[in-house]
Design an enzyme around this catalytic site. Sequence first.
Site, PDB file in Angstrom:
ATOM      1  CB  ILE A 185       9.404   4.177  12.075  1.00  0.00           C
ATOM      2  CG1 ILE A 185       8.760   2.694  12.843  1.00  0.00           C
ATOM      3  CG2 ILE A 185       8.833   4.045  10.611  1.00  0.00           C
ATOM      4  CD1 ILE A 185       7.467   2.724  12.924  1.00  0.00           C
TER       5      ILE A 185
ATOM      6  NE  ARG B  35      -8.693 -18.727   7.704  1.00  0.00           N
ATOM      7  CZ  ARG B  35      -8.248 -17.759   6.453  1.00  0.00           C
ATOM      8  NH1 ARG B  35      -7.105 -17.995   6.193  1.00  0.00           N
ATOM      9  NH2 ARG B  35      -9.183 -16.841   6.136  1.00  0.00           N
ATOM     10  N   GLY B  36     -10.414 -20.515  13.192  1.00  0.00           N
ATOM     11  CA  GLY B  36     -10.874 -19.803  14.414  1.00  0.00           C
ATOM     12  C   GLY B  36     -11.051 -18.385  14.123  1.00  0.00           C
TER      13      GLY B  36
ATOM     14  CB  THR C 196       7.664  -7.098   4.908  1.00  0.00           C
ATOM     15  OG1 THR C 196       7.329  -5.632   5.559  1.00  0.00           O
ATOM     16  CG2 THR C 196       7.652  -8.109   6.116  1.00  0.00           C
TER      17      THR C 196
ATOM     18  CE1 TYR D 173      -1.521  -5.382  11.450  1.00  0.00           C
ATOM     19  CE2 TYR D 173      -3.797  -6.494  10.851  1.00  0.00           C
ATOM     20  CZ  TYR D 173      -2.790  -5.282  10.665  1.00  0.00           C
ATOM     21  OH  TYR D 173      -2.992  -4.610   9.730  1.00  0.00           O
TER      22      TYR D 173
ATOM     23  CB  VAL E 259      -0.825  -0.357   1.231  1.00  0.00           C
ATOM     24  CG1 VAL E 259      -1.670   1.251   1.149  1.00  0.00           C
ATOM     25  CG2 VAL E 259      -1.984  -1.240   1.096  1.00  0.00           C
TER      26      VAL E 259
ATOM     27  CB  VAL F 114     -13.053 -23.312   0.241  1.00  0.00           C
ATOM     28  CG1 VAL F 114     -14.470 -22.450   0.998  1.00  0.00           C
ATOM     29  CG2 VAL F 114     -12.761 -22.762  -1.083  1.00  0.00           C
TER      30      VAL F 114
END
Length: 323
Positions: free
Chosen positions: A58, A281-282, A41, A143, A18, A207
């Site tokens: 940073i 997925r949990g 990354t 996160y 982004v 899926v």
Amino acid sequence: MSNAQQKKYLVTGGAGYVGSVVAAHLLEAGHRVTVLDDLSTGHREGVPAGAEFIEGRIQDAAKWLDASYDGVLHFAASSQVGESVVNPEKYWVNNVGGTTALLAAMRDAGVRTLVFSSTAATYGEPDDVPITEDSATAPTNPYGATKLAVDHMISGECAAHGLAAVSLRYFNVAGAYGAYGERHDPESHLIPLVLQVAQGRREAISVFGDDYPTPDGTCVRDYIHVADLADAHLLALGAANTGEHLICNLGNGNGFSVREVIETVRQVTGHPIPEVVADRRGGDPAVLVASAERAKERLGWRPSRADLKGIVADAWEFARRTH
């Protein structure tokens, strides 16, 4: 653009997906851009031509930030949900510690405008959709928790020290913009994963659950084109007000299911995409769709690339160019 209108911006994390697209948009608008990225990354080739590049962290922003800058656009963060669960300390150090240092450097340099790359992960599993900025924030992973903590920090900075800040909470960013696109390692986002199947780099797409309470049983997500996202950042710079922390959701307001995405990739690429149904997925909510009404009202922003086929086509062109 005249020199009076031209401004100078620091883009942290501007070698990432982004950040690189936003940096390119700023340059196209006639501004001066410095990209600060440690390349942990990000990719050096992702830094747009015409931008000054500083390889650094940073946490050390005070070395480079001075009063010549008109503002900061902050994308530098660790952003893998799964990794944050098994290595939360990395996320607190990078996302919260790094932003603490950045805010201090901005304060010391007298740079008083900030646009922050936040996330829908701050909301967790919503009670209602579409999700508004007034929805409860209950992150389900470190996160999201660290991004929410940074939003709280920014609010305090605005109130105490007159920062003008806008936090943009993204939902699912996708697509590409010319030479700038998505290439995470490991990749965890659906559209590039399905495109890897089309390229023969992956045998099938998993899926995760087909028994959700949705029209086709698969999860529904809000996809936004990365170029629309970049437009919002430039508008946010103009909408930032001294002492105010404005938070806006960014999304199309329409959701697409996992199976709709897979079928669209089949149509765009002409390739068969084998599916393998796996367990849920949990922590995966059935539906995550944004209300972007505040962004429309306060920023004057409207997504112009909301068509899923167009988003996938741009991502496919970038995938073929880079692999």
